[in-house]
Design an enzyme around this catalytic site. Sequence first.
Site, PDB file in Angstrom:
ATOM      1  CG  HIS A 153      -0.107   0.272   2.488  1.00 13.85           C
ATOM      2  ND1 HIS A 153       0.312  -0.940   3.217  1.00 13.85           N
ATOM      3  CD2 HIS A 153       0.198   1.213   3.376  1.00 13.85           C
ATOM      4  CE1 HIS A 153       0.954  -0.554   4.331  1.00 13.85           C
ATOM      5  NE2 HIS A 153       0.692   0.620   4.094  1.00 13.85           N
ATOM      6  CG  HIS A 200      -3.661  -0.320   5.274  1.00 16.92           C
ATOM      7  ND1 HIS A 200      -3.011  -1.496   5.444  1.00 16.92           N
ATOM      8  CD2 HIS A 200      -2.569   0.495   5.597  1.00 16.92           C
ATOM      9  CE1 HIS A 200      -1.958  -1.592   5.995  1.00 16.92           C
ATOM     10  NE2 HIS A 200      -1.496  -0.415   6.262  1.00 16.92           N
ATOM     11  CG  HIS A 215       4.660   4.939   4.516  1.00 15.97           C
ATOM     12  ND1 HIS A 215       4.035   5.526   5.379  1.00 15.97           N
ATOM     13  CD2 HIS A 215       3.686   3.738   4.350  1.00 15.97           C
ATOM     14  CE1 HIS A 215       3.010   4.877   5.781  1.00 15.97           C
ATOM     15  NE2 HIS A 215       2.699   3.979   5.101  1.00 15.97           N
ATOM     16  CG  HIS A 247       0.934   1.075  12.620  1.00 16.45           C
ATOM     17  ND1 HIS A 247       1.535   2.394  12.786  1.00 16.45           N
ATOM     18  CD2 HIS A 247       1.507   0.740  11.360  1.00 16.45           C
ATOM     19  CE1 HIS A 247       2.283   2.749  11.820  1.00 16.45           C
ATOM     20  NE2 HIS A 247       2.356   1.753  11.066  1.00 16.45           N
ATOM     21  CE1 TYR A 256       5.530   3.946   8.029  1.00 19.14           C
ATOM     22  CE2 TYR A 256       5.687   3.591  10.448  1.00 19.14           C
ATOM     23  CZ  TYR A 256       4.870   3.616   9.175  1.00 19.14           C
ATOM     24  OH  TYR A 256       3.692   3.232   9.143  1.00 19.14           O
ATOM     25  CD  GLU A 266       4.049   0.403   6.844  1.00 18.82           C
ATOM     26  OE1 GLU A 266       3.459   0.931   6.155  1.00 18.82           O
ATOM     27  OE2 GLU A 266       3.675   0.428   8.209  1.00 18.82           O
TER      28      GLU A 266
HETATM   29 FE    FE Z   1       1.638   2.202   5.911  1.00 20.48          FE
END
Ligand code: FE
Length: 308
Positions: A153, A200, A215, A247, A256, A266
Amino acid sequence: MTMSGVLRPGHCQLRVLDLEESVNFYTNVFGLVETGRDDTGRVYFKCHDERDHNSFIIRESDRAGMDFYGFKVRDKATLDRLESDLRAYGVSTERIPAGEMLETGERVRFEIPTGHIMELYAEKTAIGDGLGYVNPDVFIENRKGISPIRLDHWQIHGADLDGSRDLFINVLGFSLVEKILGEDGKTDMAVWLTCSTKAHDIAFVRDQRNNTVHHASFLLETWEKVLHAADIMGKYRVSIDNGPLRHGITRGTTIYSFDPSGNRLETFCGGYDFYPDMQPYTWTWDELGSAIFYHTRALNERFLTVVT
Ligand code: FE
């Protein structure tokens, strides 16, 4: 599984400051597989477990950042349908001929309200993962470096988050998975959207800096692989922004870091499955720290401010 006709993030083209330094980084440290070079000087890569010819393209420039983002759709009929849906929604589209990118069919290109250039395409040559399609082995040998499974993503920034969010949901059929509300308790400051059952496929953050990227994200198999990626970053002196960490949003475990040009990458694993019948999660402004960095609940300045 596609829920919308859009299958997945399929390719992106990144700008780098020094091509050969970047080829060395993406091949030997990040662990992508170089699959070709074209006559414009672009270098094509894929992740070891991806089957299409390319997912990540770099070109030399005097400025880091992303040129465009491409989603693969189910077939040519879906491409035609989505293009006419975009036009009916008031979005101008342009057809990029087949072959303009190596091993890639015709692309429908358009600009979204946050200023980013998006593409849809239906065809890219399948070169396989090297294991064959009959009685395949379960692992690929001689992987180098961090060696992610796939491009997963992007998180991209722009002012008209509402416009890009609505276009992705109303025209491209994405679902809202999670969001962060602003201090007013009403405005979406960030949204995570999916076209599949992933947590996501793209994230938008409200930011006055249009057409910027926070990112590009790549999937690893396990939390141990994420920790090993940190070891590799240590060995090769890769600049780490933050992590390894977890997260709150999507529950992913992640690092990151920056490529030699300052593009943030990422490398993560985890995240839950999402289906369109599920209610999205909402994070409130006072819990922003937990949403982003669940353990420390504290955001670092560089993570909040650096985009390319
Ligand atoms: Fe991300």
